[in-house]
Design an enzyme around this catalytic site. Structure first.
Site, mmCIF file in Angstrom:
data_model
loop_
_atom_site.group_PDB
_atom_site.id
_atom_site.type_symbol
_atom_site.label_atom_id
_atom_site.label_comp_id
_atom_site.label_asym_id
_atom_site.label_seq_id
_atom_site.Cartn_x
_atom_site.Cartn_y
_atom_site.Cartn_z
ATOM 1 N N THR A 219 42.789 32.783 48.432
ATOM 2 C CA THR A 219 41.051 32.284 49.407
ATOM 3 C C THR A 219 40.839 32.298 50.958
ATOM 4 O OG1 THR A 219 41.349 30.434 48.375
ATOM 5 C CG2 THR A 219 40.338 32.182 47.374
ATOM 6 N N GLY A 220 42.758 32.159 51.619
ATOM 7 C CA GLY A 220 42.725 32.259 53.014
ATOM 8 C C GLY A 220 41.951 30.125 52.997
ATOM 9 N N LYS A 221 42.976 29.644 52.888
ATOM 10 C CA LYS A 221 42.539 27.701 53.011
ATOM 11 C C LYS A 221 42.912 27.683 54.270
ATOM 12 C CE LYS A 221 43.627 26.748 49.007
ATOM 13 N NZ LYS A 221 43.488 27.593 47.748
ATOM 14 N N HIS A 358 42.277 44.228 57.113
ATOM 15 C CA HIS A 358 44.092 44.331 57.223
ATOM 16 C C HIS A 358 43.997 45.424 57.008
ATOM 17 C CE1 HIS A 358 45.062 40.046 55.417
ATOM 18 N NE2 HIS A 358 43.757 40.321 55.171
ATOM 19 N N GLU A 441 41.562 53.215 22.517
ATOM 20 C CA GLU A 441 40.778 53.247 23.675
ATOM 21 C C GLU A 441 39.202 54.156 23.940
ATOM 22 O OE1 GLU A 441 41.643 51.449 26.167
ATOM 23 O OE2 GLU A 441 43.943 50.725 24.895
ATOM 24 N N ASP A 516 41.792 41.561 22.330
ATOM 25 C CA ASP A 516 40.689 42.027 22.014
ATOM 26 C C ASP A 516 39.660 40.429 21.795
ATOM 27 O OD1 ASP A 516 40.970 44.346 24.054
ATOM 28 O OD2 ASP A 516 41.109 45.047 22.381
#
Length: 653
Positions: A219-221, A358, A441, A516
């Protein structure tokens, strides 16, 4: 390879000395006592004798200017030196006296004997070789050992922190950090203090000594800490928490002292301790041994150093961790780490800002503003590191196909690559397995299509991907933090759609629904025991049931039975509701499954052609920034890699 003369000359000299020491001289011959007696002594050829090191005798012969060879020596010249070994000096002297007495040599003419000790260079080197090797190893360890920074074992207590100079190494600014506006507001106060401390000190204010940056990985600490140092224009000392822990006792505390001593020399500055939980875990109440005791002494020294800061030192300590819950309370109190800044995964606006950062170095002709908005909508739950990975993967995909620029399809293919992995083209399903996966599916897709609170469907596929995914349904969940009981029930029904579809159409079940069922079970227990949504148990919460560190349950055995019964009842209710829905929409499930077996990938446009418009407004076109219509080829063509991809809310089969 070029040789240095300063290295070659000593090497050549050493080689010569060793060679001369090891190779015997051509003028020295080894003989026995009998040879000495019969060949030299009896003939009167001996001039003198020298006893070397009390174990060897060197014989010097009379030359008298003669040339040629010595008689009886098989042609040996007069200049040859002879030696023989003796057991002891006393026995040699006795035998020599007896021999000369037998020969009738008077005492005044007897052969002179001298004694001398000589040192053998090679033998001495071999004798002291172990000691020399040990000394060499110690010198090497002292210079190149584990102390770091060229200080060897004598610098093992020195800090390993890396110093970044603000003028050359720290080029990160707050403009390069996106998606964490609230965190930047909180940490901006540190920047203002380091730039202008007098404005605070004249009012009697003291800047907080430190801040904990906590949040999920990626997260960019660390990036935020570097940006803080870059904005403040001060030195930045970066160190990892694990670098304080060594096998030597007391090293961690010594490195902490050295780190803060270095910080005082570079004041004002910022210290950043990454992964501080390596040394900052809560201390146990009992006695600790080994590594834990060393870790606690390191933590105690860190607490002491942070308390020792004065208001005039202008040093800020930032620390990053993914696990703030395990940190010691003494570390988190005011006066040490005063601020606790939580950095969470970004919302859709934050993701858009991160994409804009980015996307700058990416060579593309797309409109970056619109592209960033769409990609942000397609990537809920992504961290800053994930977004950077998506942009890099898009560039790699474009380069792999020899493209001149990166297009939108490459970014969407990169999102799919990050979420569900590479397409397994080599994994070929049998017709029976392919049919089972298709109906599984289709059950997910149709159940979610007719449930009001289910997430909007974007794509359903039966192409094997990743490690064990034989098929997957992908949805576009919105950023939501509160869920009602009805919303949770619809999510459970959508997740059970695959299992119910297998039961309806085949009369049997497979192992494909394991993922599931795990998800549904977790949701049911959370509603009953954590969220207080069960009528019988009442509004009680027993915390997170997934806490593996909790050895005892916070409720009685009877309450545990009630929780189990109510969770089972809740899952049974969702199963019956899903069964009724899919029985009613049986024809729709068959249509979707047959088209899946034919095309393998269906998108939202295909679903609308088969089932009609979804009866609920899901605002999908608003999130994507475009109207979704069957005429849009990007959604119609299932083989096109540009089909929008988002994290699947229903686990892959």
């Amino acid at each position: 390879m070029t040789l240095n003369p300063g290295t070659v000359l000593p090497l050549a000299f050493t080689t010569y000395v060793v060679y001369k020491a090891m190779s015997p001289s051509d003028n020295i011959r080894e003989i026995t006592w009998q040879d000495f007696r019969s060949t030299f002594l009896d003939r009167g050829l001996v001039d003198r004798l020298v006893v070397l090191n009390r174990n060897r005798v060197k014989v010097f012969l009379r030359n008298d200017g003669q040339a040629g060879s010595i008689p009886g020596t098989l042609g040996q010249p007069y200049g040859t030196t002879y030696t023989f070994s003796i057991g002891s000096v006393e026995a040699f002297e006795r035998k020599l006296d007896e021999a000369q007495s037998e020969l009738g040599i008077p005492g005044s003419e007897r052969i002179p004997v001298s004694y001398r000790d000589e040192v053998n260079l090679l033998g001495t080197l071999i004798h002291f070789a172990p000691t020399l090797i040990l000394v060499g190893v110690l010198v090497f360890m002292a210079k190149k050992g584990g102390g770091g920074a060229g200080q060897g074992i004598f610098g093992v207590g020195k800090s390993k922190a890396k110093l970044f100079n603000q003028e050359t190494d720290i080029a990160v600014k707050f403009k390069d950090v996106a998606g964490m506006d609230e965190a930047k507001v909180e940490i901006m106060e540190f920047v203002k203090f380091l730039k202008n401390p007098a404005a605070y000190e004249k009012l009697g204010a003291k800047i907080p000594k430190g801040a904990i940056l906590s949040g999920p990985p990626g997260t960019g600490k660390t990036l935020l800490a570097k940006a803080t140092a870059g904005e403040a224009g001060v030195p930045f000392l970066s160190v990892s928490g694990s670098e304080f822990v060594e096998m030597f006792v007391g090293v961690g505390a010594s490195r902490v002292r050295d780190l803060f001593a270095s910080a005082k020399k570079h004041s004002p500055c910022i210290i950043f301790v990454d992964e501080i939980d390596a040394i900052g875990k809560a201390r146990g109440k009992g006695g600790q041994f080994g590594g834990n005791d060393e870790r606690e002494s390191t933590l105690n020294q860190l607490l002491v150093e942070m308390d020792g800061f004065g208001s005039s030192e202008h040093i800020v300590v930032l620390a990053g961790t993914n696990r703030p819950d395990v940190l010691d309370d003494a570390l988190m109190r005011p006066g040490r780490f005063d601020r606790h800044i939580a950095i969470d995964r970004p919302d859709i606006k934050g993701r858009n800002d991160i994409f804009q950062v980015h996307l700058r170095p990416i060579k593309t002709e797309e409109d970056l503003a619109k592209l960033g908005q769409k990609l942000a909508a397609l990537t809920p739950g992504f961290s800053g590191a994930d977004i950077h990975n998506v942009c890099n993967e898009a560039a790699l995909i474009a380069a792999r196909h020899n493209k001149e620029t990166v297009v939108e399809a490459d970014f969407e293919a990169a999102i799919e690559r990050v979420i569900v992995g590479l397409e397994k083209k080599s994994k070929v399903l049998s017709p029976e397995e392919k049919k089972t996966v298709a109906y599984h599916e289709a059950g997910h897709a149709v159940a979610g299509w007719y449930l009001e609170h289910a997430d909007p469907l974007l794509k359903v596929s039966i192409i094997p991907r990743g490690v064990g995914a034989l098929g997957y349904a992908q949805y576009l969940p919105k950023d939501q933090y509160l869920y009602s009981t009805q919303q949770l029930m619809d999510r459970m029904c959508m997740t059970l759609g695959g299992r119910v579809s297998e039961h309806i159409f085949f009369g049997t079940i497979t192992t494909g629904a394991q993922d599931d069922l795990q998800k549904v079970t977790k949701m049911a227990y959370a509603q009953v025991a954590t969220y207080g949504m069960d009528d019988e148990l009442g509004p009680l919460s027993y915390g997170n049931q997934d806490n593996k560190d909790q050895f005892t349950k916070p409720y009685s055995e009877k309450t545990g039975q009630i929780i189990d019964n109510q969770a089972r009842s809740l899952i049974g209710k969702a199963f019956r509701k899903t069964t009724d829905l899919l029985m009613e929409k049986r024809a729709d499930v068959e249509k979707v499954a047959k088209l899946l077996m034919e095309k393998e990938v269906l998108n939202r446009a295909d679903m609308e052609r088969l089932l009609g418009k979804r009866p609920f407004q899901d605002k999908l076109h608003e999130l994507l920034g475009t109207e979704v219509t069957p005429q849009d080829e990007k959604y119609i063509n299932p083989s096109d890699a540009s089909a929008p991809i988002i994290p699947p809310t229903t686990p892959a089969l």
